[in-house]
Scaffold this motif. Structure first.
Motif, PDB file in Angstrom:
ATOM      1  N   ASP A  52       7.777 -19.949  87.838  1.00 27.41           N
ATOM      2  CA  ASP A  52       7.690 -21.374  87.565  1.00 27.41           C
ATOM      3  C   ASP A  52       9.087 -21.960  87.647  1.00 27.41           C
ATOM      4  O   ASP A  52      10.006 -21.462  86.999  1.00 27.41           O
ATOM      5  N   GLN A  53       9.252 -23.006  88.419  1.00 27.02           N
ATOM      6  CA  GLN A  53      10.576 -23.579  88.649  1.00 27.02           C
ATOM      7  C   GLN A  53      11.176 -24.173  87.377  1.00 27.02           C
ATOM      8  O   GLN A  53      12.368 -24.068  87.140  1.00 27.02           O
ATOM      9  N   ARG A  54      10.333 -24.781  86.554  1.00 25.04           N
ATOM     10  CA  ARG A  54      10.838 -25.462  85.360  1.00 25.04           C
ATOM     11  C   ARG A  54      11.190 -24.485  84.249  1.00 25.04           C
ATOM     12  O   ARG A  54      12.232 -24.602  83.624  1.00 25.04           O
ATOM     13  N   PRO A 102       7.958 -26.935  98.933  1.00 21.24           N
ATOM     14  CA  PRO A 102       8.442 -27.066  97.560  1.00 21.24           C
ATOM     15  C   PRO A 102       8.277 -28.491  97.050  1.00 21.24           C
ATOM     16  O   PRO A 102       8.363 -29.451  97.810  1.00 21.24           O
ATOM     17  N   GLY A 105       9.286 -31.385  91.274  1.00 18.30           N
ATOM     18  CA  GLY A 105       9.100 -31.190  89.846  1.00 18.30           C
ATOM     19  C   GLY A 105       8.947 -32.471  89.063  1.00 18.30           C
ATOM     20  O   GLY A 105       8.864 -32.461  87.847  1.00 18.30           O
TER      21      GLY A 105
END
Length: 154
Positions: A52-54, A102, A105
């Motif tokens: 997960d990027q966050r 991508p 977010g």
């Protein structure tokens, strides 16, 4: 959204290829753990656990890329259903043709206008409708509430 296709073939019964999707991973399973398991069946091109990027935590799945299809077939048959990191994993051929585009977010939808604080959306006649006031905003509340108030959970 891009008009380039990411998925090829049938989702229910994907064609054998050199990329295996590994699902149901523990949040603590690393690429090294996957390399230890899958390298027994043939040379690997690469391994990718999806994070997960966050939060930086594993999303519970990843991809293992073999150098040839025959090795991936054997690995799929032997590893599917194996327990890894306390979780029973599922292994299947990947139907993804390319990596997903991508995302930044943050919400990149329709930009808001200066009137967004007072109006929500247009009604059927094209006029803006007023948004109903928030029940938690004190200016609109007619009765007072105690400090011990907790909002309802649905």
């Amino acid at each position: 959204m891009s008009n380039r296709r990411r998925h090829v073939g049938n989702r229910a019964n994907p064609d054998p290829n050199s990329c295996l999707g590994v699902f149901g991973l523990s949040l603590y399973t690393t690429e090294r753990d996957l390399r230890d398991v899958f390298s027994r069946y043939g040379p690997l091109a690469s391994i990718n656990v999806v994070y997960d990027q966050r939060t930086g935590r594993s999303r519970g799945f990843g991809f293992v890329y073999f150098e040839n299809v025959e090795d991936s077939k054997e690995a799929k048959e032997r590893v599917n259903g194996m327990e890894l990191g306390g979780r029973r994993i599922r292994v299947d051929y990947s139907i993804t043709k390319r990596a997903h585009t991508p995302t930044p977010g943050i919400y990149m939808g329709r930009p808001t206008t200066d009137r967004s604080d007072r109006y929500d959306e247009r009604d059927y006649s094209g006029r803006y409708r007023r948004r109903s006031p928030s029940p938690y905003y004190s200016r609109y509340r007619s009765r007072s509430r105690s400090r011990s108030y907790t909002p309802r959970r649905y």
